[in-house]
Design a protein around this motif. Sequence first.
Motif, PDB file in Angstrom:
ATOM      1  N   TYR A 251      45.372  -3.317  54.975  1.00 38.23           N
ATOM      2  CA  TYR A 251      45.955  -4.082  56.079  1.00 38.23           C
ATOM      3  C   TYR A 251      46.920  -3.247  56.917  1.00 38.23           C
ATOM      4  O   TYR A 251      47.363  -3.700  57.967  1.00 38.23           O
ATOM      5  N   LYS A 252      47.235  -2.055  56.452  1.00 42.26           N
ATOM      6  CA  LYS A 252      48.089  -1.170  57.241  1.00 42.26           C
ATOM      7  C   LYS A 252      47.199  -0.243  58.068  1.00 42.26           C
ATOM      8  O   LYS A 252      46.055   0.030  57.711  1.00 42.26           O
ATOM      9  N   GLY A 253      47.705   0.284  59.153  1.00 42.18           N
ATOM     10  CA  GLY A 253      46.869   1.097  60.032  1.00 42.18           C
ATOM     11  C   GLY A 253      45.908   0.209  60.791  1.00 42.18           C
ATOM     12  O   GLY A 253      46.281  -0.832  61.322  1.00 42.18           O
ATOM     13  N   ARG A 254      44.634   0.604  60.803  1.00 45.36           N
ATOM     14  CA  ARG A 254      43.642  -0.197  61.527  1.00 45.36           C
ATOM     15  C   ARG A 254      43.378  -1.514  60.816  1.00 45.36           C
ATOM     16  O   ARG A 254      43.194  -1.547  59.609  1.00 45.36           O
ATOM     17  N   ALA A 255      43.349  -2.579  61.603  1.00 45.93           N
ATOM     18  CA  ALA A 255      43.030  -3.895  61.059  1.00 45.93           C
ATOM     19  C   ALA A 255      41.579  -3.899  60.586  1.00 45.93           C
ATOM     20  O   ALA A 255      40.752  -3.103  61.055  1.00 45.93           O
ATOM     21  N   PRO A 256      41.230  -4.777  59.627  1.00 45.07           N
ATOM     22  CA  PRO A 256      39.858  -4.808  59.104  1.00 45.07           C
ATOM     23  C   PRO A 256      38.788  -4.907  60.186  1.00 45.07           C
ATOM     24  O   PRO A 256      37.694  -4.351  60.033  1.00 45.07           O
ATOM     25  N   TYR A 257      39.069  -5.588  61.280  1.00 47.21           N
ATOM     26  CA  TYR A 257      38.116  -5.733  62.368  1.00 47.21           C
ATOM     27  C   TYR A 257      37.654  -4.371  62.884  1.00 47.21           C
ATOM     28  O   TYR A 257      36.511  -4.215  63.331  1.00 47.21           O
ATOM     29  N   PHE A 258      38.531  -3.380  62.813  1.00 41.78           N
ATOM     30  CA  PHE A 258      38.218  -2.038  63.312  1.00 41.78           C
ATOM     31  C   PHE A 258      37.875  -1.058  62.191  1.00 41.78           C
ATOM     32  O   PHE A 258      37.677   0.125  62.448  1.00 41.78           O
ATOM     33  N   GLN A 259      37.832  -1.536  60.969  1.00 41.93           N
ATOM     34  CA  GLN A 259      37.455  -0.670  59.857  1.00 41.93           C
ATOM     35  C   GLN A 259      35.932  -0.619  59.727  1.00 41.93           C
ATOM     36  O   GLN A 259      35.226  -1.539  60.169  1.00 41.93           O
ATOM     37  N   ASP A 281      29.824  -8.309  59.229  1.00 41.64           N
ATOM     38  CA  ASP A 281      30.191  -9.693  59.530  1.00 41.64           C
ATOM     39  C   ASP A 281      30.400 -10.486  58.240  1.00 41.64           C
ATOM     40  O   ASP A 281      31.353 -11.262  58.126  1.00 41.64           O
ATOM     41  N   ASP A 282      29.501 -10.294  57.267  1.00 44.92           N
ATOM     42  CA  ASP A 282      29.667 -10.963  55.971  1.00 44.92           C
ATOM     43  C   ASP A 282      30.959 -10.512  55.302  1.00 44.92           C
ATOM     44  O   ASP A 282      31.680 -11.321  54.713  1.00 44.92           O
ATOM     45  N   TYR A 283      31.247  -9.219  55.394  1.00 53.38           N
ATOM     46  CA  TYR A 283      32.447  -8.675  54.769  1.00 53.38           C
ATOM     47  C   TYR A 283      33.710  -9.320  55.366  1.00 53.38           C
ATOM     48  O   TYR A 283      34.626  -9.710  54.647  1.00 53.38           O
ATOM     49  N   LEU A 284      33.749  -9.414  56.683  1.00 53.13           N
ATOM     50  CA  LEU A 284      34.942  -9.974  57.338  1.00 53.13           C
ATOM     51  C   LEU A 284      35.172 -11.424  56.945  1.00 53.13           C
ATOM     52  O   LEU A 284      36.317 -11.875  56.815  1.00 53.13           O
ATOM     53  N   LEU A 285      34.069 -12.164  56.726  1.00 50.01           N
ATOM     54  CA  LEU A 285      34.197 -13.562  56.338  1.00 50.01           C
ATOM     55  C   LEU A 285      34.757 -13.729  54.934  1.00 50.01           C
ATOM     56  O   LEU A 285      35.165 -14.830  54.555  1.00 50.01           O
ATOM     57  N   CYS A 286      34.804 -12.655  54.163  1.00 49.46           N
ATOM     58  CA  CYS A 286      35.393 -12.697  52.822  1.00 49.46           C
ATOM     59  C   CYS A 286      36.912 -12.547  52.858  1.00 49.46           C
ATOM     60  O   CYS A 286      37.575 -12.691  51.823  1.00 49.46           O
ATOM     61  N   LEU A 287      37.458 -12.251  54.034  1.00 51.96           N
ATOM     62  CA  LEU A 287      38.902 -12.039  54.174  1.00 51.96           C
ATOM     63  C   LEU A 287      39.605 -13.345  54.541  1.00 51.96           C
ATOM     64  O   LEU A 287      38.969 -14.284  55.017  1.00 51.96           O
ATOM     65  N   PRO A 288      40.914 -13.410  54.347  1.00 54.36           N
ATOM     66  CA  PRO A 288      41.660 -14.555  54.878  1.00 54.36           C
ATOM     67  C   PRO A 288      41.391 -14.678  56.375  1.00 54.36           C
ATOM     68  O   PRO A 288      41.221 -13.670  57.073  1.00 54.36           O
ATOM     69  N   TYR A 290      43.109 -15.183  58.981  1.00 55.94           N
ATOM     70  CA  TYR A 290      44.006 -14.481  59.901  1.00 55.94           C
ATOM     71  C   TYR A 290      43.789 -12.971  59.892  1.00 55.94           C
ATOM     72  O   TYR A 290      44.333 -12.258  60.733  1.00 55.94           O
ATOM     73  N   ALA A 291      42.976 -12.472  58.949  1.00 55.06           N
ATOM     74  CA  ALA A 291      42.709 -11.034  58.861  1.00 55.06           C
ATOM     75  C   ALA A 291      41.349 -10.672  59.446  1.00 55.06           C
ATOM     76  O   ALA A 291      40.978  -9.505  59.476  1.00 55.06           O
ATOM     77  N   GLN A 292      40.596 -11.671  59.926  1.00 59.59           N
ATOM     78  CA  GLN A 292      39.235 -11.427  60.386  1.00 59.59           C
ATOM     79  C   GLN A 292      39.142 -11.048  61.857  1.00 59.59           C
ATOM     80  O   GLN A 292      38.185 -10.413  62.276  1.00 59.59           O
ATOM     81  N   ASP A 293      40.138 -11.442  62.645  1.00 60.51           N
ATOM     82  CA  ASP A 293      39.959 -11.368  64.094  1.00 60.51           C
ATOM     83  C   ASP A 293      40.373 -10.020  64.672  1.00 60.51           C
ATOM     84  O   ASP A 293      40.864  -9.128  63.976  1.00 60.51           O
ATOM     85  N   ASN A 294      40.177  -9.905  65.969  1.00 62.23           N
ATOM     86  CA  ASN A 294      40.495  -8.693  66.716  1.00 62.23           C
ATOM     87  C   ASN A 294      41.931  -8.784  67.228  1.00 62.23           C
ATOM     88  O   ASN A 294      42.214  -9.595  68.118  1.00 62.23           O
ATOM     89  N   PRO A 295      42.863  -7.990  66.704  1.00 61.28           N
ATOM     90  CA  PRO A 295      44.255  -8.088  67.155  1.00 61.28           C
ATOM     91  C   PRO A 295      44.448  -7.674  68.610  1.00 61.28           C
ATOM     92  O   PRO A 295      45.476  -7.978  69.207  1.00 61.28           O
ATOM     93  N   CYS A 296      43.467  -6.997  69.198  1.00 54.93           N
ATOM     94  CA  CYS A 296      43.569  -6.585  70.603  1.00 54.93           C
ATOM     95  C   CYS A 296      43.688  -7.786  71.532  1.00 54.93           C
ATOM     96  O   CYS A 296      44.260  -7.684  72.612  1.00 54.93           O
ATOM     97  N   LYS A 297      43.134  -8.923  71.122  1.00 53.17           N
ATOM     98  CA  LYS A 297      43.142 -10.097  71.980  1.00 53.17           C
ATOM     99  C   LYS A 297      44.554 -10.537  72.334  1.00 53.17           C
ATOM    100  O   LYS A 297      44.795 -11.102  73.381  1.00 53.17           O
ATOM    101  N   ARG A 298      45.493 -10.275  71.423  1.00 57.17           N
ATOM    102  CA  ARG A 298      46.843 -10.795  71.616  1.00 57.17           C
ATOM    103  C   ARG A 298      47.890  -9.689  71.689  1.00 57.17           C
ATOM    104  O   ARG A 298      49.069  -9.971  71.730  1.00 57.17           O
ATOM    105  N   ARG A 299      47.469  -8.439  71.691  1.00 57.29           N
ATOM    106  CA  ARG A 299      48.427  -7.347  71.679  1.00 57.29           C
ATOM    107  C   ARG A 299      48.527  -6.690  73.038  1.00 57.29           C
ATOM    108  O   ARG A 299      47.531  -6.271  73.617  1.00 57.29           O
ATOM    109  N   SER A 300      49.727  -6.610  73.567  1.00 59.89           N
ATOM    110  CA  SER A 300      49.955  -5.906  74.829  1.00 59.89           C
ATOM    111  C   SER A 300      50.456  -4.489  74.569  1.00 59.89           C
ATOM    112  O   SER A 300      50.488  -3.665  75.475  1.00 59.89           O
ATOM    113  N   ASP A 301      50.848  -4.220  73.320  1.00 66.21           N
ATOM    114  CA  ASP A 301      51.349  -2.898  72.948  1.00 66.21           C
ATOM    115  C   ASP A 301      50.156  -1.976  72.704  1.00 66.21           C
ATOM    116  O   ASP A 301      49.509  -2.025  71.665  1.00 66.21           O
ATOM    117  N   GLN A 302      49.844  -1.132  73.674  1.00 71.53           N
ATOM    118  CA  GLN A 302      48.648  -0.295  73.588  1.00 71.53           C
ATOM    119  C   GLN A 302      48.702   0.726  72.453  1.00 71.53           C
ATOM    120  O   GLN A 302      47.684   1.126  71.915  1.00 71.53           O
TER     121      GLN A 302
END
Length: 458
Positions: A251-259, A281-288, A290-302
């Motif tokens: 969960y540190k560094g790149r979020a699972p969506y980008f792993q 896609d199956d792998y991501l669905l095994c996560l909580p 809040y850990a599945q999505d793309n954090p870029c959608k809500r991050r303004s800090d490039q």
Amino acid sequence: MKNSDINNNIPLKFIDLFAGLGGFHLALERFGCECVFASEINSDLRQLYERNYGMPCAGDITEIDIKKDIPAHDILCAGFPCQPFSKAGMQGGFDDEQGRGNLFYRIMDILCEHTPEYVFLENVPNLKSHDGGNTYKVIAEQLNTLYDIADDIISPHHFGIPQHRTRIYIVGRLKSLGGLQDFHFPSHEGKTDSNIESILIPEDEDYMSIRPATRRHIAVWQHFLNILSENNVSIPTFPIWAMEFGATYDYKGRAPYFQTRKQLEGKRGNFGQPIRGNSKDDYLLCLPIYAQDNPCKRRSDQDHKFSFPDWKIQYIAQNRKFYQEHQDILQDWIQEIQQPGFENSHQKLEWNCGHEEHPNMSTKIIQFRASGIRVKLPTYSPALVLNTTQIPIIPWIATPKGEHGRYMTRREAAKLQCMENLREIPDTIAKAFRAFGNAVNVEVVRRIADNLIPEDRR
């Protein structure tokens, strides 16, 4: 009526924009002020306003001819739409795609046309910090062309009313009439005592019952608290995310969506279950969730757009550490919270009650929120919200029909907003809480107006 021709014997006239249930109306009529125009876009609330106050209420303010249809007035009141600036919304501000943010400019058009002596506005406190302070800077600059203004962030609980609901209040007086020379907001620095019991109506039979599934979820979390108490373990001060108990995904560094799929293989996700499947896609669905999505959608800090925000990283780390230290006493309990029907948000707990030797949820206010089940001391209610799923639960109250515990009622919500004297309120719990959630608090407005309106003008 010209502002320069002030007649102290004539009641001050006000207009009530975005009127809702008429919080400004209820507060100002106590000073002898007369409402000469009201506007509310919601047709149900508009009809209710007309029945409660015996006067017409116009519709969409953007369709009103402000020169012909709005009469001269001394005070403009507006709890203008807060969704463009609220943390709970998308925070679009003046760029809100539905145009709600631009309604402030409609207020300015009316002020420029009629130049009332006073302006009295209410909004969410996030208005002050939205867009790095630029939104409020624009508002202040616009108002300052005519008015001397002041603002403060106040909650009803500051005055002993058992509701925590911070809002920004902006008041102004024409510079040409001397501005706000002696005005000050009512003091709210000292701590005031409040108790939710003061607004409860035990005999009220018009209430929403607690569903069996909801009672079961509360019981599971009470069992969790009992286990901690029996083993002399302190309740965490951070939000408890049970889905992290046993998880090992990175969960540190790149979020699972980008792993990569390879980076996720062999790890454990939700409640320590192995990450399996035939695709990423199956792998991501095994996560909580809040850990599945793309954090870029809500991050303004490039610089950190591919990673979780710091607060989420911190909560994940705290929950995993807590479970590692206490997994021997929590292993059996985890099976309970994974039962079918447990929604994701119900698998989180926010205990806001401090240390208790024998913690008891049945003596607390409980609110089911998107962020988790929040448990608060019975001092004051959370801010009323627009969603019926987030209406506070009063577990200890005995109902006239023999149930133990229920949701807050419409009449109790009216008391929280100091609107218990309304002749008529919305007829369903869903409509009532939506209306009260959008309303201005009558007592807070009254206290500010008491300092704003000179005694010889009442």
